[in-house]
Design a protein around this motif. Sequence first.
Motif, PDB file in Angstrom:
ATOM      1  N   VAL A  87      -1.235  -1.647  -9.071  1.00 44.73           N
ATOM      2  CA  VAL A  87      -2.606  -2.037  -8.708  1.00 44.73           C
ATOM      3  C   VAL A  87      -3.410  -2.353  -9.960  1.00 44.73           C
ATOM      4  CG1 VAL A  87      -4.799  -1.148  -7.808  1.00 44.73           C
ATOM      5  CG2 VAL A  87      -2.721  -0.848  -6.494  1.00 44.73           C
ATOM      6  N   ARG A  88      -3.326  -1.514 -10.954  1.00 42.25           N
ATOM      7  CA  ARG A  88      -4.079  -1.744 -12.193  1.00 42.25           C
ATOM      8  C   ARG A  88      -3.631  -3.035 -12.879  1.00 42.25           C
ATOM      9  NH1 ARG A  88      -4.370   4.466 -14.500  1.00 42.25           N
ATOM     10  NH2 ARG A  88      -5.872   5.187 -12.954  1.00 42.25           N
ATOM     11  N   GLN A  89      -2.324  -3.290 -12.878  1.00 36.04           N
ATOM     12  CA  GLN A  89      -1.800  -4.512 -13.491  1.00 36.04           C
ATOM     13  C   GLN A  89      -2.261  -5.747 -12.718  1.00 36.04           C
ATOM     14  OE1 GLN A  89      -0.135  -4.261 -16.316  1.00 36.04           O
ATOM     15  NE2 GLN A  89       0.051  -6.455 -16.539  1.00 36.04           N
ATOM     16  N   GLU A  90      -2.237  -5.663 -11.402  1.00 41.98           N
ATOM     17  CA  GLU A  90      -2.667  -6.792 -10.562  1.00 41.98           C
ATOM     18  C   GLU A  90      -4.165  -7.066 -10.743  1.00 41.98           C
ATOM     19  OE1 GLU A  90      -1.686  -9.738  -7.564  1.00 41.98           O
ATOM     20  OE2 GLU A  90      -0.518  -8.566  -8.978  1.00 41.98           O
ATOM     21  N   LEU A  91      -4.973  -6.014 -10.849  1.00 39.00           N
ATOM     22  CA  LEU A  91      -6.404  -6.194 -11.082  1.00 39.00           C
ATOM     23  C   LEU A  91      -6.666  -6.866 -12.429  1.00 39.00           C
ATOM     24  CD1 LEU A  91      -7.915  -2.877  -9.700  1.00 39.00           C
ATOM     25  CD2 LEU A  91      -8.224  -5.172  -8.779  1.00 39.00           C
ATOM     26  N   LYS A  92      -5.939  -6.448 -13.462  1.00 34.95           N
ATOM     27  CA  LYS A  92      -6.082  -7.089 -14.768  1.00 34.95           C
ATOM     28  C   LYS A  92      -5.755  -8.577 -14.673  1.00 34.95           C
ATOM     29  CE  LYS A  92      -5.068  -3.249 -17.871  1.00 34.95           C
ATOM     30  NZ  LYS A  92      -4.095  -2.708 -18.820  1.00 34.95           N
ATOM     31  N   ARG A  93      -4.672  -8.888 -13.967  1.00 30.32           N
ATOM     32  CA  ARG A  93      -4.255 -10.283 -13.821  1.00 30.32           C
ATOM     33  C   ARG A  93      -5.309 -11.089 -13.072  1.00 30.32           C
ATOM     34  NH1 ARG A  93      -2.069 -13.687 -10.324  1.00 30.32           N
ATOM     35  NH2 ARG A  93      -1.989 -12.201  -8.628  1.00 30.32           N
ATOM     36  N   LEU A  94      -5.821 -10.551 -11.970  1.00 25.41           N
ATOM     37  CA  LEU A  94      -6.811 -11.278 -11.171  1.00 25.41           C
ATOM     38  C   LEU A  94      -8.127 -11.457 -11.918  1.00 25.41           C
ATOM     39  CD1 LEU A  94      -6.162  -9.713  -7.667  1.00 25.41           C
ATOM     40  CD2 LEU A  94      -5.678 -12.045  -8.372  1.00 25.41           C
ATOM     41  N   ALA A 103      -5.809   6.969  -2.380  1.00 20.93           N
ATOM     42  CA  ALA A 103      -4.926   6.365  -3.382  1.00 20.93           C
ATOM     43  C   ALA A 103      -5.628   5.200  -4.064  1.00 20.93           C
ATOM     44  CB  ALA A 103      -3.628   5.896  -2.732  1.00 20.93           C
ATOM     45  N   TRP A 104      -6.309   4.349  -3.292  1.00 17.55           N
ATOM     46  CA  TRP A 104      -7.028   3.211  -3.865  1.00 17.55           C
ATOM     47  C   TRP A 104      -8.098   3.688  -4.848  1.00 17.55           C
ATOM     48  CZ3 TRP A 104      -7.029  -1.751  -4.791  1.00 17.55           C
ATOM     49  CH2 TRP A 104      -8.225  -2.360  -5.144  1.00 17.55           C
ATOM     50  N   ASN A 105      -8.911   4.647  -4.423  1.00 15.76           N
ATOM     51  CA  ASN A 105      -9.984   5.150  -5.286  1.00 15.76           C
ATOM     52  C   ASN A 105      -9.437   5.758  -6.569  1.00 15.76           C
ATOM     53  OD1 ASN A 105     -12.054   4.324  -3.621  1.00 15.76           O
ATOM     54  ND2 ASN A 105     -12.197   6.282  -2.560  1.00 15.76           N
ATOM     55  N   ASP A 106      -8.327   6.486  -6.484  1.00 16.57           N
ATOM     56  CA  ASP A 106      -7.741   7.083  -7.677  1.00 16.57           C
ATOM     57  C   ASP A 106      -7.182   6.025  -8.626  1.00 16.57           C
ATOM     58  OD1 ASP A 106      -8.432   9.582  -6.852  1.00 16.57           O
ATOM     59  OD2 ASP A 106      -6.420  10.193  -6.253  1.00 16.57           O
ATOM     60  N   CYS A 107      -6.810   4.881  -8.091  1.00 15.96           N
ATOM     61  CA  CYS A 107      -6.268   3.801  -8.929  1.00 15.96           C
ATOM     62  C   CYS A 107      -7.357   3.062  -9.682  1.00 15.96           C
ATOM     63  CB  CYS A 107      -5.511   2.789  -8.081  1.00 15.96           C
ATOM     64  SG  CYS A 107      -3.977   3.399  -7.410  1.00 15.96           S
ATOM     65  N   VAL A 108      -8.488   2.826  -9.049  1.00 16.93           N
ATOM     66  CA  VAL A 108      -9.486   1.920  -9.634  1.00 16.93           C
ATOM     67  C   VAL A 108     -10.737   2.606 -10.175  1.00 16.93           C
ATOM     68  CG1 VAL A 108      -8.727  -0.016  -8.225  1.00 16.93           C
ATOM     69  CG2 VAL A 108     -10.585   1.413  -7.421  1.00 16.93           C
ATOM     70  N   LEU A 109     -10.968   3.848  -9.824  1.00 16.69           N
ATOM     71  CA  LEU A 109     -12.202   4.519 -10.250  1.00 16.69           C
ATOM     72  C   LEU A 109     -11.899   5.769 -11.072  1.00 16.69           C
ATOM     73  CD1 LEU A 109     -14.099   4.371  -6.862  1.00 16.69           C
ATOM     74  CD2 LEU A 109     -14.545   2.964  -8.865  1.00 16.69           C
ATOM     75  N   ALA A 110     -12.657   5.956 -12.136  1.00 17.48           N
ATOM     76  CA  ALA A 110     -12.532   7.187 -12.915  1.00 17.48           C
ATOM     77  C   ALA A 110     -13.181   8.345 -12.163  1.00 17.48           C
ATOM     78  CB  ALA A 110     -13.189   7.009 -14.282  1.00 17.48           C
ATOM     79  N   PRO A 134       0.810  -1.223   0.000  1.00 18.73           N
ATOM     80  CA  PRO A 134       0.000   0.000   0.000  1.00 18.73           C
ATOM     81  C   PRO A 134       0.840   1.269   0.000  1.00 18.73           C
ATOM     82  CG  PRO A 134      -0.816  -1.550   1.615  1.00 18.73           C
ATOM     83  CD  PRO A 134       0.490  -2.088   1.128  1.00 18.73           C
ATOM     84  N   CYS A 135       0.311   2.286  -0.644  1.00 11.12           N
ATOM     85  CA  CYS A 135       0.972   3.584  -0.748  1.00 11.12           C
ATOM     86  C   CYS A 135      -0.099   4.653  -0.582  1.00 11.12           C
ATOM     87  CB  CYS A 135       1.631   3.694  -2.123  1.00 11.12           C
ATOM     88  SG  CYS A 135       2.275   5.313  -2.538  1.00 11.12           S
ATOM     89  N   SER A 136       0.242   5.745   0.091  1.00  9.67           N
ATOM     90  CA  SER A 136      -0.746   6.800   0.292  1.00  9.67           C
ATOM     91  C   SER A 136      -0.731   7.773  -0.880  1.00  9.67           C
ATOM     92  CB  SER A 136      -0.471   7.552   1.594  1.00  9.67           C
ATOM     93  OG  SER A 136       0.777   8.208   1.510  1.00  9.67           O
ATOM     94  N   LYS A 137      -1.791   8.547  -0.984  1.00 13.56           N
ATOM     95  CA  LYS A 137      -1.938   9.532  -2.049  1.00 13.56           C
ATOM     96  C   LYS A 137      -1.250  10.821  -1.625  1.00 13.56           C
ATOM     97  CE  LYS A 137      -4.295  11.537  -5.524  1.00 13.56           C
ATOM     98  NZ  LYS A 137      -3.600  11.828  -6.675  1.00 13.56           N
ATOM     99  N   PRO A 138      -0.232  11.277  -2.375  1.00 10.94           N
ATOM    100  CA  PRO A 138       0.414  12.550  -2.012  1.00 10.94           C
ATOM    101  C   PRO A 138      -0.418  13.735  -2.496  1.00 10.94           C
ATOM    102  CG  PRO A 138       1.455  11.650  -3.953  1.00 10.94           C
ATOM    103  CD  PRO A 138       0.415  10.646  -3.507  1.00 10.94           C
ATOM    104  N   ALA A 167       3.868   4.542  -9.460  1.00 16.72           N
ATOM    105  CA  ALA A 167       4.283   3.136  -9.546  1.00 16.72           C
ATOM    106  C   ALA A 167       3.254   2.248  -8.846  1.00 16.72           C
ATOM    107  CB  ALA A 167       5.660   2.958  -8.916  1.00 16.72           C
ATOM    108  N   PHE A 168       2.741   2.703  -7.698  1.00 16.11           N
ATOM    109  CA  PHE A 168       1.698   1.966  -6.980  1.00 16.11           C
ATOM    110  C   PHE A 168       0.441   1.856  -7.835  1.00 16.11           C
ATOM    111  CE2 PHE A 168      -2.165   2.570  -4.361  1.00 16.11           C
ATOM    112  CZ  PHE A 168      -2.183   1.351  -3.712  1.00 16.11           C
ATOM    113  N   ARG A 169       0.021   2.957  -8.435  1.00 16.67           N
ATOM    114  CA  ARG A 169      -1.180   2.958  -9.283  1.00 16.67           C
ATOM    115  C   ARG A 169      -1.045   1.967 -10.437  1.00 16.67           C
ATOM    116  NH1 ARG A 169      -1.809   8.010 -12.882  1.00 16.67           N
ATOM    117  NH2 ARG A 169      -0.138   6.833 -13.842  1.00 16.67           N
ATOM    118  N   ASP A 170       0.104   1.990 -11.086  1.00 18.28           N
ATOM    119  CA  ASP A 170       0.319   1.071 -12.202  1.00 18.28           C
ATOM    120  C   ASP A 170       0.326  -0.383 -11.732  1.00 18.28           C
ATOM    121  OD1 ASP A 170       0.493   3.304 -13.818  1.00 18.28           O
ATOM    122  OD2 ASP A 170       2.689   3.307 -13.867  1.00 18.28           O
TER     123      ASP A 170
END
Length: 126
Positions: free
Chosen positions: A35-42, A93-100, A7-11, A30-33
């Motif tokens: 997370v997105r890659q891991e979600l695609k894989r899962l 940070a999580w919301n910014d990674c997975v939601l538009a 996990p990484c926080s949103k600056p 790097a965290f955002r990328d």
Amino acid sequence: MILEVTPCSKPRMTRADKWKKRPSVLKFFAFRDAVRQELKRLFALQNNHYMDFRSIEIAFYIPMPKSWSKKKKAEYDGKPHEQRPDLDNLIKAWNDCVLAEDSTVWRIHATKLWTSGPGSIQVKAI
């Protein structure tokens, strides 16, 4: 679903971050990328291309510092993480990674825990 991403926080970002390349911003990207890659894989493994992230239960597992003794690591494993990064910044940070658009989120149950292993994020739709 468990994402093997630390996990990484949103600056707080500024316009200058487009060219300034601060370490905290680079770490978040790097965290955002990851997370997105891991979600695609899962999702590919589950033959599913969508999960509703508007109502979730999420647990952030923060790895313990390497400098801690084995005794201290054993004592804190699975206990609440009461230091920085703040839980709300991890959620941002999580919301910014997975939601538009994160205004659609209506319920989040979140926890932040220590782990002796590598960091991870556990997400469950509720």
